[in-house]
Design a protein around this motif. Structure first.
Motif, PDB file in Angstrom:
ATOM      1  N   GLU A 179       0.874  -1.180   0.000  1.00 22.34           N
ATOM      2  CA  GLU A 179       0.000   0.000   0.000  1.00 22.34           C
ATOM      3  C   GLU A 179       0.898   1.213   0.000  1.00 22.34           C
ATOM      4  OE1 GLU A 179      -4.246  -0.449   2.365  1.00 22.34           O
ATOM      5  OE2 GLU A 179      -2.423  -0.265   3.521  1.00 22.34           O
ATOM      6  N   GLY A 180       0.955   1.925  -1.096  1.00 26.72           N
ATOM      7  CA  GLY A 180       1.858   3.068  -1.156  1.00 26.72           C
ATOM      8  C   GLY A 180       3.296   2.597  -0.984  1.00 26.72           C
ATOM      9  N   LEU A 181       3.973   3.102   0.050  1.00 33.05           N
ATOM     10  CA  LEU A 181       5.369   2.724   0.261  1.00 33.05           C
ATOM     11  C   LEU A 181       5.506   1.530   1.198  1.00 33.05           C
ATOM     12  CD1 LEU A 181       6.840   6.293   0.908  1.00 33.05           C
ATOM     13  CD2 LEU A 181       6.781   5.056  -1.255  1.00 33.05           C
ATOM     14  N   THR A 182       4.366   1.079   1.723  1.00 32.69           N
ATOM     15  CA  THR A 182       4.431   0.081   2.798  1.00 32.69           C
ATOM     16  C   THR A 182       4.066  -1.304   2.311  1.00 32.69           C
ATOM     17  OG1 THR A 182       3.696   1.822   4.286  1.00 32.69           O
ATOM     18  CG2 THR A 182       3.672  -0.412   5.146  1.00 32.69           C
ATOM     19  N   VAL A 183       4.901  -2.248   2.720  1.00 31.55           N
ATOM     20  CA  VAL A 183       4.601  -3.660   2.471  1.00 31.55           C
ATOM     21  C   VAL A 183       4.170  -4.265   3.787  1.00 31.55           C
ATOM     22  CG1 VAL A 183       5.566  -5.884   1.814  1.00 31.55           C
ATOM     23  CG2 VAL A 183       6.363  -3.804   0.684  1.00 31.55           C
ATOM     24  N   SER A 184       3.091  -5.038   3.780  1.00 29.92           N
ATOM     25  CA  SER A 184       2.709  -5.688   5.039  1.00 29.92           C
ATOM     26  C   SER A 184       2.359  -7.146   4.802  1.00 29.92           C
ATOM     27  CB  SER A 184       1.534  -4.956   5.689  1.00 29.92           C
ATOM     28  OG  SER A 184       0.494  -4.789   4.774  1.00 29.92           O
ATOM     29  N   PHE A 185       2.596  -7.931   5.836  1.00 27.80           N
ATOM     30  CA  PHE A 185       2.231  -9.344   5.767  1.00 27.80           C
ATOM     31  C   PHE A 185       2.098  -9.885   7.185  1.00 27.80           C
ATOM     32  CE2 PHE A 185       6.252 -11.345   6.990  1.00 27.80           C
ATOM     33  CZ  PHE A 185       7.163 -10.321   6.760  1.00 27.80           C
ATOM     34  N   THR A 186       1.350 -10.965   7.302  1.00 22.04           N
ATOM     35  CA  THR A 186       1.169 -11.591   8.614  1.00 22.04           C
ATOM     36  C   THR A 186       2.420 -12.391   8.951  1.00 22.04           C
ATOM     37  OG1 THR A 186      -1.163 -11.805   8.148  1.00 22.04           O
ATOM     38  CG2 THR A 186      -0.314 -13.078   9.996  1.00 22.04           C
ATOM     39  N   ALA A 187       3.013 -12.036  10.082  1.00 25.78           N
ATOM     40  CA  ALA A 187       4.286 -12.657  10.441  1.00 25.78           C
ATOM     41  C   ALA A 187       4.045 -13.785  11.430  1.00 25.78           C
ATOM     42  CB  ALA A 187       5.219 -11.600  11.036  1.00 25.78           C
ATOM     43  N   ALA A 188       3.757 -14.965  10.898  1.00 27.15           N
ATOM     44  CA  ALA A 188       3.493 -16.102  11.788  1.00 27.15           C
ATOM     45  C   ALA A 188       4.709 -16.452  12.622  1.00 27.15           C
ATOM     46  CB  ALA A 188       3.039 -17.308  10.956  1.00 27.15           C
ATOM     47  N   GLY A 189       5.874 -16.211  12.074  1.00 31.64           N
ATOM     48  CA  GLY A 189       7.106 -16.532  12.798  1.00 31.64           C
ATOM     49  C   GLY A 189       7.618 -15.370  13.616  1.00 31.64           C
ATOM     50  N   GLY A 190       6.806 -14.329  13.771  1.00 30.06           N
ATOM     51  CA  GLY A 190       7.192 -13.221  14.644  1.00 30.06           C
ATOM     52  C   GLY A 190       8.476 -12.529  14.228  1.00 30.06           C
ATOM     53  N   ALA A 191       9.353 -12.338  15.192  1.00 25.31           N
ATOM     54  CA  ALA A 191      10.568 -11.547  14.972  1.00 25.31           C
ATOM     55  C   ALA A 191      11.499 -12.186  13.936  1.00 25.31           C
ATOM     56  CB  ALA A 191      11.301 -11.341  16.285  1.00 25.31           C
ATOM     57  N   ASP A 192      11.473 -13.482  13.855  1.00 32.14           N
ATOM     58  CA  ASP A 192      12.303 -14.155  12.841  1.00 32.14           C
ATOM     59  C   ASP A 192      11.923 -13.705  11.441  1.00 32.14           C
ATOM     60  OD1 ASP A 192      12.530 -17.333  14.595  1.00 32.14           O
ATOM     61  OD2 ASP A 192      13.830 -15.544  14.608  1.00 32.14           O
ATOM     62  N   ASP A 193      10.635 -13.660  11.189  1.00 31.84           N
ATOM     63  CA  ASP A 193      10.166 -13.222   9.868  1.00 31.84           C
ATOM     64  C   ASP A 193      10.628 -11.806   9.583  1.00 31.84           C
ATOM     65  OD1 ASP A 193       6.908 -14.899   9.573  1.00 31.84           O
ATOM     66  OD2 ASP A 193       8.987 -15.578   9.322  1.00 31.84           O
ATOM     67  N   LEU A 194      10.569 -10.965  10.602  1.00 39.99           N
ATOM     68  CA  LEU A 194      10.996  -9.577  10.436  1.00 39.99           C
ATOM     69  C   LEU A 194      12.467  -9.523  10.032  1.00 39.99           C
ATOM     70  CD1 LEU A 194      10.514  -6.530  10.725  1.00 39.99           C
ATOM     71  CD2 LEU A 194      11.114  -6.741  13.126  1.00 39.99           C
ATOM     72  N   THR A 195      13.293 -10.282  10.753  1.00 32.04           N
ATOM     73  CA  THR A 195      14.727 -10.274  10.475  1.00 32.04           C
ATOM     74  C   THR A 195      15.017 -10.765   9.070  1.00 32.04           C
ATOM     75  OG1 THR A 195      14.857 -11.036  12.760  1.00 32.04           O
ATOM     76  CG2 THR A 195      16.930 -10.813  11.554  1.00 32.04           C
ATOM     77  N   ARG A 196      14.364 -11.855   8.686  1.00 28.45           N
ATOM     78  CA  ARG A 196      14.610 -12.397   7.350  1.00 28.45           C
ATOM     79  C   ARG A 196      14.141 -11.438   6.267  1.00 28.45           C
ATOM     80  NH1 ARG A 196      11.575 -17.693   8.440  1.00 28.45           N
ATOM     81  NH2 ARG A 196      11.749 -18.158   6.224  1.00 28.45           N
ATOM     82  N   ALA A 197      13.029 -10.774   6.524  1.00 22.94           N
ATOM     83  CA  ALA A 197      12.519  -9.837   5.522  1.00 22.94           C
ATOM     84  C   ALA A 197      13.498  -8.695   5.328  1.00 22.94           C
ATOM     85  CB  ALA A 197      11.151  -9.324   5.954  1.00 22.94           C
ATOM     86  N   ILE A 198      13.994  -8.138   6.433  1.00 26.53           N
ATOM     87  CA  ILE A 198      14.941  -7.027   6.341  1.00 26.53           C
ATOM     88  C   ILE A 198      16.210  -7.490   5.626  1.00 26.53           C
ATOM     89  CG2 ILE A 198      16.414  -5.460   7.648  1.00 26.53           C
ATOM     90  CD1 ILE A 198      14.243  -5.238   9.715  1.00 26.53           C
ATOM     91  N   GLY A 199      16.635  -8.691   5.975  1.00 26.92           N
ATOM     92  CA  GLY A 199      17.821  -9.239   5.318  1.00 26.92           C
ATOM     93  C   GLY A 199      17.635  -9.362   3.815  1.00 26.92           C
ATOM     94  N   ALA A 200      16.462  -9.898   3.418  1.00 29.12           N
ATOM     95  CA  ALA A 200      16.189 -10.093   1.989  1.00 29.12           C
ATOM     96  C   ALA A 200      16.214  -8.777   1.242  1.00 29.12           C
ATOM     97  CB  ALA A 200      14.834 -10.781   1.824  1.00 29.12           C
ATOM     98  N   LEU A 201      15.634  -7.770   1.841  1.00 26.15           N
ATOM     99  CA  LEU A 201      15.555  -6.466   1.175  1.00 26.15           C
ATOM    100  C   LEU A 201      16.931  -5.829   1.070  1.00 26.15           C
ATOM    101  CD1 LEU A 201      12.261  -5.251   2.841  1.00 26.15           C
ATOM    102  CD2 LEU A 201      12.602  -5.741   0.426  1.00 26.15           C
ATOM    103  N   LYS A 202      17.722  -6.010   2.138  1.00 24.71           N
ATOM    104  CA  LYS A 202      19.076  -5.472   2.109  1.00 24.71           C
ATOM    105  C   LYS A 202      19.877  -6.118   0.989  1.00 24.71           C
ATOM    106  CE  LYS A 202      22.633  -4.406   5.510  1.00 24.71           C
ATOM    107  NZ  LYS A 202      23.597  -5.443   5.804  1.00 24.71           N
ATOM    108  N   ASP A 203      19.754  -7.436   0.887  1.00 23.86           N
ATOM    109  CA  ASP A 203      20.480  -8.142  -0.165  1.00 23.86           C
ATOM    110  C   ASP A 203      20.050  -7.694  -1.543  1.00 23.86           C
ATOM    111  OD1 ASP A 203      20.500 -11.296   1.673  1.00 23.86           O
ATOM    112  OD2 ASP A 203      21.802  -9.514   1.770  1.00 23.86           O
ATOM    113  N   ALA A 204      18.801  -7.277  -1.662  1.00 22.20           N
ATOM    114  CA  ALA A 204      18.320  -6.850  -2.978  1.00 22.20           C
ATOM    115  C   ALA A 204      18.515  -5.362  -3.184  1.00 22.20           C
ATOM    116  CB  ALA A 204      16.841  -7.209  -3.112  1.00 22.20           C
ATOM    117  N   ASP A 205      19.286  -4.720  -2.301  1.00 21.19           N
ATOM    118  CA  ASP A 205      19.575  -3.282  -2.401  1.00 21.19           C
ATOM    119  C   ASP A 205      18.321  -2.418  -2.325  1.00 21.19           C
ATOM    120  OD1 ASP A 205      22.301  -3.863  -4.649  1.00 21.19           O
ATOM    121  OD2 ASP A 205      22.346  -3.228  -2.533  1.00 21.19           O
ATOM    122  N   ALA A 206      17.366  -2.860  -1.565  1.00 18.48           N
ATOM    123  CA  ALA A 206      16.162  -2.028  -1.366  1.00 18.48           C
ATOM    124  C   ALA A 206      16.293  -1.379   0.004  1.00 18.48           C
ATOM    125  CB  ALA A 206      14.914  -2.880  -1.446  1.00 18.48           C
TER     126      ALA A 206
END
Lengths: 342, 255
Positions: free
Chosen positions: A274-301
């Motif tokens: 939505e606009g600049l924000t991506v959202s999703f249900t994080a069933a794995g809690g903080a782990d999902d957050l960490t992996r998501a940030i990692g993925a985006l960093k690797d993709a230079d986003a």
């Protein structure tokens, strides 16, 4: 002797209340069995789409309309049988400021005070007190027609407090007010609550419900579908939601379709941009957050902000308040773990 | 902390004070009360006065009951508008959720209407006397005055009932204000009925406004009231009953 903590009797008790209009084929059921209660010094916020029955309930409880069935009582007085006593204990602040534009602020308060039973001199004293408290003393002798929206609302609430009620109805009190006036009003409402007044608040603004409500009741189709404190309602509703804010909408879309599904192993449909924000249900809690940030960093986003939080009231409302909405209640989660961990 | 329930009279006093303050601040209201009826009467006098006096008719006296009825009518329509504005602004809902009796609200309203009507009637009476009207006696003038005041109160209840029942009270009041002038024009108030077509005469003669104006005219010229008087009384009784029922119902709790 053992002292058992007594819960004081609630100020408002509503029991299985029904309201329908019309007869036969044109019969329309607005409230289909609603029950709730409000103790003294507490704020209950009614949420719901337009037509869910909020105003109908307030109209009935303020003794302006009879229920079709069911009962309600204010401090023990039944709203049908003991309407006169109920009116002594309540104050109604409707959706639009019910003050007379052709009188001055002071005259308005004196008018309502006299109708409330105060003598002329007592009415004047009380009016001046209230004008002082609501910061309207300077504008007291100007016609209300010249007041700003915030001033009218303050006067409106002042009129409701000429005699301090046990139960105060506030129907969408901050609609149309600027942000500063809204906050001032919130402070005021909290003061009243701390003073022991029971308050029934209807609002469309979820931040208002979040801030003010001790209890939230979500109405849909004439029934209560969710009840609890804001935190309880949000945690009952679903797992934590992860929200990431990126630099551009295109990046957000890319994140949803490629980057995140790949890293997190979830289908692309689980992600919303939505606009600049991506959202999703994080069933794995903080782990999902960490992996998501990692993925985006690797993709230079570039990630501008990242949050992990229980669903907001917005999420709850959008999902539950409308009959044809996606969740329709189905999003209330099965697993109890997040709730237990609280 | 709790006050005892407001006795209707002191509540009515508060309502009366507020309504009266509003009346004196509202330019449209003041216009319709002090200027309009006199304007109508003055216009007719200017246009037809000379011709009428040729036939020996006391034209100013002929017009006075029409102007009095008009004053009463305008007052009643303004009253129903005031009710309507209170209904739509939410003030009436607030009052009904307070321990204020409906009687206090109605008395406060009728009290102000009476004040306005009396002021309006006084204005047209003075104007008529200045223009040479010679009522049968001072008692006759006083009686016509009272009858007009009573008509005004009854019409206030009737018009008030109509607008409070309507879905959009202010619009309904606006319609009343337009229609009433039409109905008055089509009565025996200003036009000589004898000049109308035969089929129209009975309709005009017996529509509710006509017997009222005719009765006041009879009082002012010292004529016996007769059947016209009874007719007027019947119409007024009907209007009062219906008005009282409608107003009370709208101030009570709805089902």
């Amino acid at each position: 002797m053992e002292h058992i903590a007594q819960t004081p009797d609630p100020v408002l008790v509503v029991s299985d209340i029904h309201k329908s209009y019309g007869t036969g084929a044109k019969r329309k059921e607005v409230l289909k069995g609603l029950s709730l209660s409000i103790p003294a010094g507490s704020i209950l916020s009614l949420l719901g789409a337009n037509g869910a029955g909020k105003t109908t309930l307030v109209t009935m409880l303020s003794t302006l309309m009879l229920p079709t069935s069911g009962t309600a009582s204010v401090c023990g007085y039944d709203i049908v049988r003991d309407a006169k006593q109920v009116r002594e204990l309540i104050s109604l602040t409707g959706q639009f400021a019910a003050v007379d534009a052709e009188l001055t602020g002071r005259e308005n308060l004196i008018f309502f005070a006299r109708l409330r039973g105060l003598s002329t001199s007592a009415a004047k004293i009380r009016a001046d007190e209230l004008l002082e408290r609501f910061r309207l003393a300077d504008a007291a002798r100007q016609l209300v027609g010249s007041y700003s929206g915030g001033m009218r609302r303050r006067l409106d609430i002042a009129a409701s407090l000429i005699v301090k009620p046990r139960l105060l109805f506030l129907d969408e009190p901050t609609t149309g007010l600027d942000p500063l006036s809204r906050r001032e009003l919130w402070d005021l409402v909290e003061e009243l609550r701390d003073d022991g007044v029971a308050i029934l608040l209807t609002t469309q603004y979820l931040d208002e419900a979040e801030r003010l409500a001790d209890t939230i009741v979500l109405l849909r189709d004439g029934r209560s579908v969710l009840e609890g404190s804001p935190a309880q309602v949000r945690s009952q509703f679903g797992s934590q939601i992860c929200r990431l804010e990126l630099d551009s909408h295109e990046q957000a879309l890319r994140a949803c379709s490629d980057i995140l599904p790949a890293r997190l192993g979830l289908p692309a449909e689980s992600f919303t941009a939505e606009g600049l924000t991506v959202s999703f249900t994080a069933a794995g809690g903080a782990d999902d957050l960490t992996r998501a940030i990692g993925a985006l960093k690797d993709a230079d986003a570039n990630v501008d902000s990242a949050t992990l939080a229980m669903p907001s009231l917005d999420d709850v409302f959008l999902d539950m308040a409308f009959e044809d909405s996606a969740g329709g209640g189905a999003a209330v989660k099965d697993n109890q773990t997040a709730g237990d961990a609280r | 902390m709790s006050t005892t329930s407001t006795p209707p009279l002191s509540g009515a006093a508060g309502a009366l004070w507020r309504n009266t303050v509003r009346f004196f601040r509202n330019r449209a209201s003041l216009m319709s009360a002090f200027i309009m009826p006199g304007l109508f009467m003055g216009a007719f006098l200017i246009v037809f006065g000379h011709a009428a006096s040729q036939t020996g008719l006391d034209y100013a006296l002929f017009l006075l009951p029409a102007a009095m009825f008009q004053a009463a009518m305008f007052s009643a329509a303004a009253s129903s508008m005031a009710f309507a504005v209170d209904a739509e602004s939410g003030i009436l809902a607030r009052l009904r959720s307070m321990p204020t009796s409906a009687l206090a609200i109605v008395l406060g309203r009728l009290g102000t209407d009476l004040i306005r009507t009396v002021a309006s009637l006084a204005t047209v009476s003075v104007l008529a006397l200045v223009c040479g009207a010679k009522p049968h006696s001072f008692g006759a003038l006083a009686l016509a005055f009272l009858v007009a005041a009573a008509i005004s109160e009854i019409l206030s209840m009737f018009f008030g009932g109509i607008s409070l029942r309507a879905k959009h009270p202010v619009s309904a009041s606006g319609v009343i204000q337009s229609l009433e002038v039409l109905v008055l024009m089509l009565s025996t108030a200003f036009i000589p009925v004898g000049t109308l077509p035969h089929w129209l005469q009975p309709i005009v003669r017996h529509q509710p406004f006509s017997p009222c104006v005719d009765t006041m005219r009879n009082i002012l010229t010292g004529k016996p009231l007769g059947s016209t008087g009874w007719e007027a009384l019947a119409w007024l009784a009907i209007g009062l009953c219906i008005g009282a029922i409608w107003v009370t119902r709208s101030l009570r709790r709805s089902k």
